[in-house]
Write an enzyme that holds these catalytic residues in place. Structure first.
Site, PDB file in Angstrom:
ATOM      1  N   HIS A 122       0.722  -1.161  -0.089  1.00  0.00           N
ATOM      2  CA  HIS A 122      -0.081  -0.190   0.046  1.00  0.00           C
ATOM      3  C   HIS A 122       0.660   1.260   0.081  1.00  0.00           C
ATOM      4  O   HIS A 122       0.226   2.417  -0.289  1.00  0.00           O
ATOM      5  CB  HIS A 122      -0.905  -0.239   0.984  1.00  0.00           C
ATOM      6  CG  HIS A 122      -0.453   0.302   2.463  1.00  0.00           C
ATOM      7  ND1 HIS A 122      -0.338  -0.684   3.480  1.00  0.00           N
ATOM      8  CD2 HIS A 122       0.135   1.516   3.117  1.00  0.00           C
ATOM      9  CE1 HIS A 122       0.225  -0.217   4.761  1.00  0.00           C
ATOM     10  NE2 HIS A 122       0.326   1.160   4.525  1.00  0.00           N
ATOM     11  N   ASP A 154       0.200  -7.754   2.252  1.00  0.00           N
ATOM     12  CA  ASP A 154       0.889  -6.200   1.853  1.00  0.00           C
ATOM     13  C   ASP A 154       2.165  -6.146   1.851  1.00  0.00           C
ATOM     14  O   ASP A 154       2.523  -5.569   2.831  1.00  0.00           O
ATOM     15  CB  ASP A 154       0.133  -5.481   3.069  1.00  0.00           C
ATOM     16  CG  ASP A 154       0.091  -3.996   2.554  1.00  0.00           C
ATOM     17  OD1 ASP A 154       0.557  -3.818   1.365  1.00  0.00           O
ATOM     18  OD2 ASP A 154      -0.696  -3.281   3.097  1.00  0.00           O
ATOM     19  N   GLY A 234       3.240   6.460   7.980  1.00  0.00           N
ATOM     20  CA  GLY A 234       4.565   6.574   7.513  1.00  0.00           C
ATOM     21  C   GLY A 234       5.583   5.425   7.983  1.00  0.00           C
ATOM     22  O   GLY A 234       6.539   5.325   7.345  1.00  0.00           O
ATOM     23  N   ASN A 235       5.135   5.001   9.227  1.00  0.00           N
ATOM     24  CA  ASN A 235       5.665   3.864   9.674  1.00  0.00           C
ATOM     25  C   ASN A 235       5.344   2.433   8.735  1.00  0.00           C
ATOM     26  O   ASN A 235       6.177   1.504   8.955  1.00  0.00           O
ATOM     27  CB  ASN A 235       5.284   3.355  10.986  1.00  0.00           C
ATOM     28  CG  ASN A 235       5.919   4.140  12.141  1.00  0.00           C
ATOM     29  OD1 ASN A 235       5.545   5.255  12.532  1.00  0.00           O
ATOM     30  ND2 ASN A 235       7.278   3.864  12.286  1.00  0.00           N
ATOM     31  N   SER A 236       4.288   2.642   7.846  1.00  0.00           N
ATOM     32  CA  SER A 236       4.130   1.389   7.058  1.00  0.00           C
ATOM     33  C   SER A 236       5.322   0.900   6.234  1.00  0.00           C
ATOM     34  O   SER A 236       6.036   1.824   5.667  1.00  0.00           O
ATOM     35  CB  SER A 236       3.134   1.608   6.065  1.00  0.00           C
ATOM     36  OG  SER A 236       1.867   1.863   6.868  1.00  0.00           O
TER      37      SER A 236
END
Length: 286
Positions: A122, A154, A234-236
């Site tokens: 994502h 993901d 933003g940690n994704s």
């Protein structure tokens, strides 16, 4: 200490009381030379003996703190920020920001290095024509390319080349346990202002089964590492590491709920074992 036992004879309607004197038991321990120091290490609460752990050497708070510092520095050294600019037409463009973990490094013929980075699908999207870049702090943006994405989990894999020698994450091969330290590294909100922010928590559940929709709209059961190290937008794609700085997961999502639910500390990472299996053909040594 006294213990009383009641014996009831239902036929004769008589009650006999037997009293055992605990002092005799204590005397036996003293006569047998029982080490009272060992008894003092144990606490009796509601007649249940608590377990205690003996270490071969003393461990101080400073030792644990130093281990967390070293583990965090190792984790930061193999985590990067990612920016993806997606074009929606002549005028419309969207920007996606996230984090990633360096999982492989090879040397090019010109003495530069080729890196593979794992992140979330994502974050990258599925359009290989989007503009990808990796951020290495100090306004250092490096062009990157989308190599592959997974339809079930993901996950995505990107690559970039650089003359800078960067660290590569070590995959943790040990089984995770509830309560062990979890170090999250990523670049939340603004990748330049908060590049490689470190938060520390604990493993809440090593294998949490969650039903979710895959890329094709099919419901699948996926396994996640549940933890409470703070993560934000933003940690994704950023890494979740153990106290030794070994990769144990890729941070992917957190449970927020509806307004007013006030959920906290329900964060989920794709296990590193799943990451390795998904991209094994790319990660094997040439």
């Amino acid at each position: 200490m006294l213990r009383e036992f009641l014996v009831i004879d239902m036929n004769k309607k008589k009650i006999k009381m037997f009293v055992l004197v605990g002092l005799l038991i204590i005397s036996c321990f003293m006569i047998s030379g029982c080490n009272i120091q060992k008894l003092l290490k144990k606490t009796i609460i509601n007649e249940i003996e608590n377990r205690y752990i003996e270490y071969s050497q003393n461990i101080t708070v400073e030792d644990i703190e130093q281990a967390l510092i070293e583990g965090s520095n190792i984790a930061k050294s193999c985590t990067v920020a990612i920016r993806v600019i997606k074009s929606g037409g002549i005028i419309t463009t969207t920007e996606s920001l996230g984090s990633g973990v360096i999982v492989k490094r090879t040397k090019n013929y010109d003495n530069t290095y080729h890196y593979l980075v794992v992140t979330n699908r994502h974050v990258t999207g599925t359009n290989a024509n989007a503009k990808f870049s990796v951020y290495l702090d100090n306004d250092n943006y490096i062009s990157a390319s989308l190599i592959r994405y997974d339809s079930t989990y993901d996950l995505a894999l990107i690559s970039f080349d650089s003359g800078i020698l960067l660290n590569v994450a070590t995959f943790c091969e040990e089984e995770l346990n509830i309560g062990q330290y979890a170090i999250a590294v990523g670049s939340p909100y603004d990748i330049e202002s908060f590049y490689n922010t470190v938060t520390i928590g604990a493993i809440s559940c090593p294998q949490r089964m969650i039903q979710e929709e895959d890329l094709n709209g099919k419901m699948v059961n996926n396994t996640f590492v549940q933890h409470d190290a703070a993560i934000n937008s933003g940690n994704s794609g950023g890494g979740l590491y153990d106290i030794y700085g070994r990769l144990i997961g890729i941070n992917t999502w957190k449970l927020v709920g509806d307004p007013g639910d006030n959920f906290e500390g329900l964060n989920f990472a794709i296990p590193s074992t799943v990451v390795y299996t998904t991209f094994e053909s790319y990660l094997k040594n040439d």
